[in-house]
Scaffold this active site. Structure first.
Site, mmCIF file in Angstrom:
data_model
loop_
_atom_site.group_PDB
_atom_site.id
_atom_site.type_symbol
_atom_site.label_atom_id
_atom_site.label_comp_id
_atom_site.label_asym_id
_atom_site.label_seq_id
_atom_site.Cartn_x
_atom_site.Cartn_y
_atom_site.Cartn_z
ATOM 1 N N GLY A 535 0.833 -1.192 0.000
ATOM 2 C CA GLY A 535 0.000 0.000 0.000
ATOM 3 C C GLY A 535 0.863 1.235 0.000
ATOM 4 O O GLY A 535 1.982 1.234 0.498
ATOM 5 N N GLY A 538 -0.213 8.715 1.966
ATOM 6 C CA GLY A 538 0.225 10.099 1.889
ATOM 7 C C GLY A 538 1.684 10.286 2.243
ATOM 8 O O GLY A 538 2.380 11.037 1.580
ATOM 9 N N GLY A 540 4.119 7.680 3.014
ATOM 10 C CA GLY A 540 4.989 6.518 3.106
ATOM 11 C C GLY A 540 4.347 5.284 2.544
ATOM 12 O O GLY A 540 3.221 5.309 2.038
ATOM 13 N N LYS A 541 5.099 4.213 2.604
ATOM 14 C CA LYS A 541 4.637 2.971 2.020
ATOM 15 C C LYS A 541 4.385 1.948 3.115
ATOM 16 O O LYS A 541 4.980 2.008 4.195
ATOM 17 C CB LYS A 541 5.692 2.426 1.064
ATOM 18 C CG LYS A 541 5.839 3.293 -0.171
ATOM 19 C CD LYS A 541 6.970 2.824 -1.047
ATOM 20 C CE LYS A 541 7.037 3.703 -2.281
ATOM 21 N NZ LYS A 541 8.242 3.429 -3.080
ATOM 22 N N LYS A 556 4.725 -0.008 8.327
ATOM 23 C CA LYS A 556 4.450 1.304 7.748
ATOM 24 C C LYS A 556 5.690 2.161 7.964
ATOM 25 O O LYS A 556 6.128 2.348 9.097
ATOM 26 C CB LYS A 556 3.251 1.882 8.495
ATOM 27 C CG LYS A 556 2.711 3.192 7.999
ATOM 28 C CD LYS A 556 1.664 3.636 9.030
ATOM 29 C CE LYS A 556 0.621 4.575 8.508
ATOM 30 N NZ LYS A 556 -0.415 4.810 9.525
ATOM 31 N N ASP A 652 -11.619 9.816 10.940
ATOM 32 C CA ASP A 652 -11.359 9.418 9.557
ATOM 33 C C ASP A 652 -11.968 8.047 9.284
ATOM 34 O O ASP A 652 -11.307 7.139 8.801
ATOM 35 C CB ASP A 652 -9.857 9.442 9.288
ATOM 36 C CG ASP A 652 -9.566 9.604 7.798
ATOM 37 O OD1 ASP A 652 -10.517 9.877 7.040
ATOM 38 O OD2 ASP A 652 -8.404 9.444 7.405
#
Ligand SMILES: *[C@@H]1O[C@H](CO)[C@@H](O)[C@H](O)[C@H]1NC(C)=O
Ligand SMILES: *[C@@H]1O[C@H](CO)[C@@H](O)[C@H](O)[C@H]1NC(C)=O
Ligand SMILES: *[C@@H]1O[C@H](CO)[C@@H](O)[C@H](O)[C@H]1NC(C)=O
Ligand SMILES: *[C@@H]1O[C@H](CO)[C@@H](O)[C@H](O)[C@H]1NC(C)=O
Ligand SMILES: *[C@@H]1O[C@H](CO)[C@@H](O)[C@H](O)[C@H]1NC(C)=O
Ligand SMILES: *[C@@H]1O[C@H](CO)[C@@H](O)[C@H](O)[C@H]1NC(C)=O
Ligand SMILES: *[C@@H]1O[C@H](CO)[C@@H](O)[C@H](O)[C@H]1NC(C)=O
Length: 861
Positions: A535, A538, A540-541, A556, A652
């Site tokens: 994934g 915004g 980072g991966k 993450k 969120d």
């Protein structure tokens, strides 16, 4: 009667301090004897008042001082509020609302009951303005010996008095009324009535509507009067009703006034049957003397129904009493009409002449509508002409009473019984348990075994990386949350405290989280191999990692570090280290070496909920499965809002932040924006969230409350139902925003057009109704109109149960059909059984009547 009254008065004298008052009361009671009913029990208290209060109708409410012996309370402080102290109070119709009494501790009124039977309990609440107590903020429960009347009640509207009226069957000699403030809150009351009601008022039986039959056991349930309507006539105030009831007009409930005509005759012309229980106590003659009937029914083609709709709380059964009196016919046996409640025919071709043998004679009928038949939060009462060749085309109604019946928990508000135990719908009821056990247990066991084998088989190593389907896994995309500039990550307090650990060997703890050395992270992800990315978000991966012991984890990694990025990382770490719940993604550890920000999570094999709804080739999720996932997410949210030490607002909530593990258990993730916001509080903050899910009220006012999460969750529910992106800019303007579009279609009654076409056929209409109803409430414009997450959870569970029931009834139907086909091989009537099973009960054979009674049980709940 008179003798008993004297007994009562002797009892009263125990606490009545003023002799003149006794005389007054005695005279008053004698005067009342002339009318047809004098209550054995008659306690009237004007709480907080220093002197007795006489109402226009002559009834006298006692002051606090005269009733101290009734009240037991642990507190020394007796607080009485008086409206005279504050000049800004609106003029109130009743003097009873002008004073109140405040309880800071549990306090109980005990009433001596000389004769068992039904009692009216009438409670008057009005949050008077007061400098030391903010009565609108009071939260409290009110209960009797056996029934909960109000659960966490709050009179939040400071210009409307709240009047609650109950009918409770009491057989104890002491009847108690307990006021229980919620923790750190207090209770208040303006006035109390505890008065006996005539035994004839409510009998034990009524007409059950689904399935049609007799309902027995009304005496065992407590009732709350929800509506009492004098159809076609004026307001009747307590002074014109022998039992001090209030009857309102029907104007605001009549949904087809164009077809209605008011009709009235003189009060005196109304007759009551000579024998039986129908006396003016059931309803005063002014109720029967006015009615609504059909306007020129002959010229309106096709014929129509007169309809009234009242809003009720779902999850409860209701007793509906309809009053009739033929004041429109010129002669007997001319008027025939049908009575429907929520579309169910309660009486077919009702002939009042047959019932009363005379015109202008009172008649009423009681119906019980069970909780399952109330799916839209309202009760629709209809009368319409029977399709007979003779007689006139007309229909009539004189009065409608709607009473809420206590539930399994013996409660009229919520699902907690008097002893505080939860008896709500999530614990399966006995009948269903038995049903499930007998019918399904065997099948389930075998299926479980099979499933276990399957899961083991599936758990063998597989190249997960190849389906790189997580578009925004764990790091959802927000343009506002992009991180571009590089700043010192080391300055972050949250991480610097762990500096000393960085040379350790992955054993130091923060809470239950592990500290991972960076080297281990490199190893787990094959030096952050691009092939392991599952994934991109915004800042980072997210990589799929495998720890030394073989555990799969999601890693993450922050790519840069801006103030914003650091803040979100810190929030996420702080939040997740405090929170632990089956329905929240759990943090396994973190790493803050070499200016890296790395968080390690449990690995969620099935990824985000969204990719199972649309935009992928994943297998279709059934309605049941979708409901289960929504329930899981709601549980996670419920824990955030109410379960943790501090209430937390997620900020969120969206389908990409609801992740699914290998068993499709839903877990809420991404706490980067979360904030501790106390329940019911507002916090001013910059607006953050995701487009399409953002609460418009929060956006407008910048005031964050927990209800913002509820709005976003409402959007999630709609997304789950419709399976399309919440914002779709390529569509026509009004369809771009899914939530707005779906609600617009719902109001136009064409919601079906937006529901996921792949599953629409399998959704039971009842389940859909409950689901849409709660989603709609979640999407209310104003936060106060939105339900709590607990309420949402309840409705979702209810929707799931309705869906399960529908599935079982369908299966049962098929079973019955096969039995009937077998049994009646030589009988031609078989076809008749394919319809509604309940309507066939009377004609069923012994062999399948057991099955039918199971269905009846089901629906009768
Ligand atoms: C309700 O009242 C009736 C008679 O008035 C009595 O027989 C019955 O037991 C009562 N039920 C309960 C639950 O108190
Ligand atoms: C009283 O409490 C309510 C709800 O908590 C709040 O909205 C209101 O502003 C308060 N009123 C005063 C005078 O403090
Ligand atoms: C209604 O009540 C008022 C006040 O008690 C009384 O004057 C009036 O006669 C009553 N009307 C009827 C029709 O009973
Ligand atoms: C009938 O009378 C009541 C009370 O006056 C009023 O509220 C209602 O609107 C009237 N209905 C019609 C159809 O005129
Ligand atoms: C019938 O009684 C009610 C109150 O009891 C009163 O308001 C109404 O005016 C009376 N109607 C007639 C026609 O006397
Ligand atoms: C009256 O309402 C019932 C139930 O909602 C419905 O079945 C019936 O068709 C209606 N009658 C007319 C004439 O519209
Ligand atoms: C039972 O079925 C028979 C025909 O088989 C029918 O005449 C009768 O009306 C039915 N009874 C009821 C109560 O539905």
């Amino acid at each position: 009667m008179e003798v008993e009254n004297k007994v009562i008065i002797v009892k009263l004298s125990n606490f009545v301090s003023s002799l003149s008052l006794i005389l007054h009361l005695f005279l008053f009671t004698l005067a009342k004897c002339d009318s047809s009913f004098s209550p054995n029990v008659n306690y009237l208290i004007d709480c907080g008042s220093s002197h007795p209060t006489q109402l226009k109708d002559g009834r006298i409410f006692k002051s606090d001082r005269e009733t101290t012996s009734l009240l037991s309370t642990t507190e020394d402080l007796h607080i009485s509020l008086n409206s005279n102290l504050s000049p800004s109070i609106p003029s109130l119709s009743l003097p009873l609302y002008q004073t109140a009494r405040v309880f800071q501790e549990e306090s109980t009124y005990s009433f001596y009951i000389s004769k068992s039977g039904r009692l009216w309990i009438r409670l008057y609440f009005f949050p008077l303005p007061d400098p030391s107590f903010n009565l609108t903020s009071a939260v409290f429960s009110v209960q009797t010996n056996h029934h909960v009347l109000l659960h966490e009640f709050s009179a939040w509207n400071n210009d409307t008095p709240v009047f609650k009226e109950y009918l409770v069957n009491v057989s104890d000699s002491i009847f108690s009324l307990e006021f229980k403030p919620k923790k750190n809150s207090f209770a208040f009351i303006n006035a109390i009535e505890v008065v006996s009601a005539p035994d004839t008022l409510i009998s034990d039986s009524a007409t059950a509507l689904s399935p049609l039959g007799e309902f027995k056991g009304l005496l065992n349930s407590a009732l709350e009067v929800s509506y009492r309507i004098n159809v076609g006539g004026p307001v009747i105030t307590p002074d014109n009703d022998t039992l001090s009831r209030t009857w309102e007009t029907d104007g605001s409930y009549n949904i087809f006034p164009q077809g209605s005509v008011n009709v009235s005759v003189s009060n005196k012309s109304i007759k009551y049957p000579r024998t039986g229980i129908l006396t003016p106590l059931i309803a005063p003659n002014s109720v029967y003397a006015s009615a609504v009937h059909m306007k020129d029914a002959r010229v309106m083609e096709p014929n129509f129904n007169l309809s009234w709709v009242v809003n009720v709380e779902s999850g409860y059964s209701y007793l509906i009493r309809i009053h009739f009196c033929d004041i429109v016919s010129k002669s007997l046996n001319r008027l025939y009409f049908n009575v429907y409640i929520n579309g169910i025919e309660g009486v077919s071709s009702l002939d009042l002449s047959l019932q009363t043998k005379a015109l202008a004679t009172a008649f009423y009928k009681d119906f019980v509508l069970n909780a399952f038949s109330i799916t839209s939060g309202s009760i629709l009462v209809q009368v319409g002409p029977a399709n007979l060749q003779h007689g006139m085309t007309d229909a009539i109604a004189n009065g409608i009473e709607v009473m809420k019946m206590s539930n399994n928990a013996d409660s009229l508000d919520g699902f907690f019984s008097v002893d505080g135990k939860y008896k709500g719908p999530s614990s399966p009821t006995k009948a269903i348990k038995i049903f499930a056990c007998v019918g399904i247990a065997l099948a389930v066991t075998t299926m479980l075994l099979l499933a276990m084998i399957c899961i083991r088989w599936k758990k063998r190593p597989q190249d997960w990386e190849t389906h790189n389907r997580f578009s925004s896994w764990l790091l959802p995309f927000h343009s506002a949350r992009m991180v571009s500039s590089k700043s010192s990550f080391r300055s972050s307090n949250a991480f610097s405290s762990h500096k000393s650990n960085k040379h350790g060997h992955g054993v130091s703890q923060k809470g239950r989280e592990r500290f991972f050395p960076f080297s281990e992270m490199l190893q787990a992800t094959n030096n952050f191999d691009e092939k392991k990315v599952i994934g991109i978000g915004g800042f980072g991966k997210v990589y799929l990692g495998t720890l030394e012991d073989g555990t799969k984890v999601a890693i993450k990694r922050g790519s840069g570090s801006s103030e914003q990025g650091i803040n979100e990382f810190r929030t996420e770490l702080e939040m997740l280290s405090k929170l632990r719940h089956r329905h929240l993604v759990s943090l396994m550890g973190f790493c803050d070496e070499n200016s890296e920000m790395v968080l390690v999570y449990e690995y969620m094999a099935n990824g985000p909920f969204r990719s199972h709804l649309y935009g992928s080739n994943l297998p279709l999720l059934s309605w049941e499965k979708r409901l289960e996932i929504c329930i899981g997410a709601a549980r996670g949210l419920h824990y955030l809002h109410t379960g943790a030490a501090q209430s937390i607002t997620h900020r969120d909530v969206k389908t990409t932040n609801i992740l699914l593990d290998e068993n499709y258990v839903a877990k809420v993730s991404d706490f980067g924006l979360s904030k501790a916001v106390p329940e019911k509080a507002q916090v001013s903050t910059a607006v953050k969230g995701s487009l399409g899910y953002l609460d418009p009220e929060y956006y407008r006012t910048q005031q964050l409350t927990q209800k913002s999460d509820i709005y976003s969750f409402g959007v999630v529910l709609i997304e789950v139902l419709c399976a399309r992106p919440v914002i779709c800019p390529t569509l026509p303007r009004e369809e771009i925003n899914l939530a707005d579009w779906a609600m617009a279609q719902h109001r136009r009654r064409v919601l079906n057009e937006v529901i996921d076409p792949r599953i629409i056929k399998s959704i039971s209409p009842q389940s859909l109704n409950v689901f849409v109803q709660i989603a709609e409430r979640c999407l209310s414009d104003s936060g106060v109109d939105r339900p709590s997450v607990g309420d949402v959870l309840w409705h979702l569970e209810y929707a799931l149960r309705l869906q399960d029931d529908a599935t079982r009834i369908k299966e049962l139907d098929e079973k019955i059909e096969s039995i009937v086909t077998n049994e009646c091989n030589d009988n031609d009537n078989v076809a008749g059984h394919s319809g509604d099973p309940a309507s066939d009960v009377s004609n069923s054979t012994d062999a399948n009547s057991a099955l039918f009674s199971q269905i009846a049980n089901f629906q009768g709940r």
